[in-house]
Design an enzyme around this catalytic site. Structure first.
Site, PDB file in Angstrom:
ATOM      1  N   ASP A   8     -33.650  64.413  85.721  1.00 27.61           N
ATOM      2  CA  ASP A   8     -32.732  65.705  85.910  1.00 27.61           C
ATOM      3  C   ASP A   8     -31.301  65.477  86.570  1.00 27.61           C
ATOM      4  O   ASP A   8     -31.537  65.077  87.673  1.00 27.61           O
ATOM      5  CB  ASP A   8     -33.711  66.715  86.748  1.00 27.61           C
ATOM      6  CG  ASP A   8     -32.916  67.888  86.954  1.00 27.61           C
ATOM      7  OD1 ASP A   8     -31.636  68.312  86.528  1.00 27.61           O
ATOM      8  OD2 ASP A   8     -33.310  68.883  87.527  1.00 27.61           O
ATOM      9  N   ILE A   9     -30.494  65.509  85.754  1.00 30.47           N
ATOM     10  CA  ILE A   9     -29.143  65.240  86.216  1.00 30.47           C
ATOM     11  C   ILE A   9     -28.760  65.856  87.742  1.00 30.47           C
ATOM     12  O   ILE A   9     -28.004  65.499  88.333  1.00 30.47           O
ATOM     13  CB  ILE A   9     -28.170  65.190  85.138  1.00 30.47           C
ATOM     14  CG1 ILE A   9     -26.880  64.532  85.310  1.00 30.47           C
ATOM     15  CG2 ILE A   9     -27.717  66.661  85.045  1.00 30.47           C
ATOM     16  CD1 ILE A   9     -25.989  63.980  84.209  1.00 30.47           C
ATOM     17  N   ASN A  22     -19.071  74.229  76.856  1.00 26.83           N
ATOM     18  CA  ASN A  22     -18.501  74.495  75.569  1.00 26.83           C
ATOM     19  C   ASN A  22     -17.199  74.713  75.651  1.00 26.83           C
ATOM     20  O   ASN A  22     -16.729  74.650  76.806  1.00 26.83           O
ATOM     21  CB  ASN A  22     -19.251  75.921  75.029  1.00 26.83           C
ATOM     22  CG  ASN A  22     -19.533  76.807  76.179  1.00 26.83           C
ATOM     23  OD1 ASN A  22     -18.492  77.432  76.669  1.00 26.83           O
ATOM     24  ND2 ASN A  22     -20.641  77.407  76.375  1.00 26.83           N
ATOM     25  N   ASP A  32     -26.367  72.639  80.774  1.00 30.84           N
ATOM     26  CA  ASP A  32     -25.052  73.409  81.386  1.00 30.84           C
ATOM     27  C   ASP A  32     -25.864  74.492  82.268  1.00 30.84           C
ATOM     28  O   ASP A  32     -25.489  74.889  83.253  1.00 30.84           O
ATOM     29  CB  ASP A  32     -24.304  74.340  80.203  1.00 30.84           C
ATOM     30  CG  ASP A  32     -23.344  75.125  81.022  1.00 30.84           C
ATOM     31  OD1 ASP A  32     -22.213  74.718  81.064  1.00 30.84           O
ATOM     32  OD2 ASP A  32     -23.485  76.241  80.982  1.00 30.84           O
ATOM     33  N   SER A 115     -23.927  66.658  73.365  1.00 34.25           N
ATOM     34  CA  SER A 115     -23.782  67.098  71.905  1.00 34.25           C
ATOM     35  C   SER A 115     -25.206  66.808  71.256  1.00 34.25           C
ATOM     36  O   SER A 115     -25.467  67.429  70.255  1.00 34.25           O
ATOM     37  CB  SER A 115     -22.842  66.350  71.153  1.00 34.25           C
ATOM     38  OG  SER A 115     -21.526  67.017  71.164  1.00 34.25           O
ATOM     39  N   THR A 116     -26.297  66.273  71.971  1.00 43.53           N
ATOM     40  CA  THR A 116     -27.506  66.041  71.226  1.00 43.53           C
ATOM     41  C   THR A 116     -28.675  67.088  71.458  1.00 43.53           C
ATOM     42  O   THR A 116     -29.620  66.644  70.900  1.00 43.53           O
ATOM     43  CB  THR A 116     -28.125  64.806  71.471  1.00 43.53           C
ATOM     44  OG1 THR A 116     -28.456  64.755  72.890  1.00 43.53           O
ATOM     45  CG2 THR A 116     -27.038  63.620  71.671  1.00 43.53           C
ATOM     46  N   VAL A 118     -28.328  71.504  71.771  1.00 40.90           N
ATOM     47  CA  VAL A 118     -28.165  72.499  70.999  1.00 40.90           C
ATOM     48  C   VAL A 118     -27.172  72.202  69.892  1.00 40.90           C
ATOM     49  O   VAL A 118     -27.165  72.634  68.579  1.00 40.90           O
ATOM     50  CB  VAL A 118     -27.439  73.772  71.669  1.00 40.90           C
ATOM     51  CG1 VAL A 118     -26.704  74.980  70.933  1.00 40.90           C
ATOM     52  CG2 VAL A 118     -28.482  74.282  72.950  1.00 40.90           C
ATOM     53  N   TYR A 119     -26.078  71.352  69.805  1.00 43.68           N
ATOM     54  CA  TYR A 119     -25.041  70.880  69.138  1.00 43.68           C
ATOM     55  C   TYR A 119     -25.440  69.848  68.162  1.00 43.68           C
ATOM     56  O   TYR A 119     -24.679  69.770  67.121  1.00 43.68           O
ATOM     57  CB  TYR A 119     -23.859  70.380  69.795  1.00 43.68           C
ATOM     58  CG  TYR A 119     -22.777  71.342  70.402  1.00 43.68           C
ATOM     59  CD1 TYR A 119     -23.097  72.937  70.304  1.00 43.68           C
ATOM     60  CD2 TYR A 119     -21.933  71.037  71.401  1.00 43.68           C
ATOM     61  CE1 TYR A 119     -22.502  73.782  70.929  1.00 43.68           C
ATOM     62  CE2 TYR A 119     -20.848  72.066  71.949  1.00 43.68           C
ATOM     63  CZ  TYR A 119     -21.226  73.462  71.802  1.00 43.68           C
ATOM     64  OH  TYR A 119     -20.460  74.269  72.237  1.00 43.68           O
TER      65      TYR A 119
HETATM   66  N1  APR Z   1     -30.649  66.806  83.067  1.00 46.41           N
HETATM   67  C1  APR Z   1     -30.268  66.124  82.270  1.00 46.41           C
HETATM   68  N2  APR Z   1     -30.073  66.168  80.889  1.00 46.41           N
HETATM   69  C2  APR Z   1     -30.702  67.245  80.256  1.00 46.41           C
HETATM   70  C3  APR Z   1     -31.063  68.437  81.354  1.00 46.41           C
HETATM   71  C4  APR Z   1     -30.961  68.025  82.676  1.00 46.41           C
HETATM   72  N3  APR Z   1     -31.420  69.137  83.870  1.00 46.41           N
HETATM   73  N4  APR Z   1     -31.292  69.718  80.592  1.00 46.41           N
HETATM   74  C5  APR Z   1     -31.084  69.309  79.248  1.00 46.41           C
HETATM   75  N5  APR Z   1     -30.551  68.044  79.252  1.00 46.41           N
HETATM   76  C6  APR Z   1     -30.317  67.176  78.000  1.00 46.41           C
HETATM   77  C7  APR Z   1     -31.040  67.569  76.692  1.00 46.41           C
HETATM   78  O1  APR Z   1     -32.280  67.025  76.554  1.00 46.41           O
HETATM   79  C8  APR Z   1     -29.902  66.878  75.633  1.00 46.41           C
HETATM   80  O2  APR Z   1     -30.352  65.549  75.677  1.00 46.41           O
HETATM   81  O3  APR Z   1     -28.907  67.435  77.681  1.00 46.41           O
HETATM   82  C9  APR Z   1     -28.561  66.990  76.415  1.00 46.41           C
HETATM   83  C10 APR Z   1     -27.530  67.811  75.874  1.00 46.41           C
HETATM   84  O4  APR Z   1     -28.143  68.974  75.514  1.00 46.41           O
HETATM   85  P1  APR Z   1     -27.323  70.482  75.563  1.00 46.41           P
HETATM   86  O5  APR Z   1     -27.583  70.981  77.085  1.00 46.41           O
HETATM   87  O6  APR Z   1     -28.011  71.359  74.630  1.00 46.41           O
HETATM   88  O7  APR Z   1     -25.872  70.291  75.150  1.00 46.41           O
HETATM   89  P2  APR Z   1     -25.170  70.060  73.695  1.00 46.41           P
HETATM   90  O8  APR Z   1     -25.979  69.427  72.672  1.00 46.41           O
HETATM   91  O9  APR Z   1     -23.868  69.256  74.035  1.00 46.41           O
HETATM   92  O10 APR Z   1     -24.603  71.680  73.576  1.00 46.41           O
HETATM   93  C11 APR Z   1     -23.857  72.477  74.279  1.00 46.41           C
HETATM   94  O11 APR Z   1     -25.290  74.219  74.610  1.00 46.41           O
HETATM   95  O12 APR Z   1     -25.623  74.948  76.681  1.00 46.41           O
HETATM   96  C12 APR Z   1     -24.894  75.095  75.557  1.00 46.41           C
HETATM   97  O13 APR Z   1     -22.853  76.262  76.559  1.00 46.41           O
HETATM   98  C13 APR Z   1     -23.546  74.868  75.941  1.00 46.41           C
HETATM   99  O14 APR Z   1     -22.730  75.774  73.863  1.00 46.41           O
HETATM  100  C14 APR Z   1     -23.035  74.449  74.679  1.00 46.41           C
HETATM  101  C15 APR Z   1     -23.946  73.796  73.996  1.00 46.41           C
END
Ligand code: APR
Length: 163
Positions: A8-9, A22, A32, A115-116, A118-119
């Site tokens: 967890d980051i 976003n 996020d 980006s991997t 939701v995006y």
């Molecule tokens: N620590 C590390 N990595 C995490 C954590 C965490 N606590 N929670 C989720 N992730 C990882 C996910 O497993 C994925 O590999 O972060 C990566 C990016 O996924 P998303 O958070 O869905 O980001 P993204 O694909 O860039 O989409 C961005 O999602 O939350 C919304 O507001 C945001 O609209 C934007 C979109």
């Protein structure tokens, strides 16, 4: 040095963590949501004041209640099939984050897999871009952490790193 971790980051005691945000810098889910919950409402207020972050750019805030001193927010591209400049935009995200970090004398920085989630950017392609940019900036930082949140992502990164 590039370090790969599974976790967890929001728990990392580094100078800066990167947020996959976003372009409006409004609250989301995924990493996020986790960062906003751990950092407290001050982070959302700071994001509101920034008024957005165009895709491929990066913006810096304090980490507030996080162990990390700073959060660098970047808006990754939404995957639309690959012919809309997605790869170049993702590259720009990493470069913009590193640039922000160098302006603040940040020595240790951790990235999620931008980006991997939701995006929908294909994980393999995204990992290749991430690792290439990390190698490019490697000697400017004491530690660059690729923080994977799933075993699948960790396997992909290990493969790309040639380990
Ligand atoms: N620590 C590390 N990595 C995490 C954590 C965490 N606590 N929670 C989720 N992730 C990882 C996910 O497993 C994925 O590999 O972060 C990566 C990016 O996924 P998303 O958070 O869905 O980001 P993204 O694909 O860039 O989409 C961005 O999602 O939350 C919304 O507001 C945001 O609209 C934007 C979109």
């Amino acid at each position: 040095m590039i370090k790969l971790i599974l976790g967890d980051i929001t728990k990392l005691k580094v100078d800066a963590i990167v947020n996959a945000a976003n372009a409006e810098l409004v609250p989301g889910g995924g990493v996020d949501g986790a960062i906003r919950r751990a950092a407290g409402h001050e982070l959302s207020e700071a994001c509101e004041r920034l008024g957005g972050c165009p895709t491929g750019e990066a913006r810096l805030t304090l980490g507030f209640h996080l162990p990390a001193r700073y959060v660098i927010h970047t808006a990754g591209p939404v995957w639309q099939g690959g012919d809309q400049g997605e790869a170049e935009l993702l590259r720009q995200c990493y470069r913009s984050c590193f640039k922000q970090a160098m302006e603040k004398d940040i020595e240790t920085i951790a990235f999620p897999c931008i980006s991997t989630g939701v995006y929908g950017f294909p994980k393999q392609k995204a990992a290749a871009i991430a690792i290439k940019e990390m190698h490019f900036f490697e000697n400017r930082f004491s530690e660059i952490i690729a923080c994977c949140h799933s075993e699948e992502d960790r396997r992909i990164y290990l493969q790309v790193l040639g380990k």
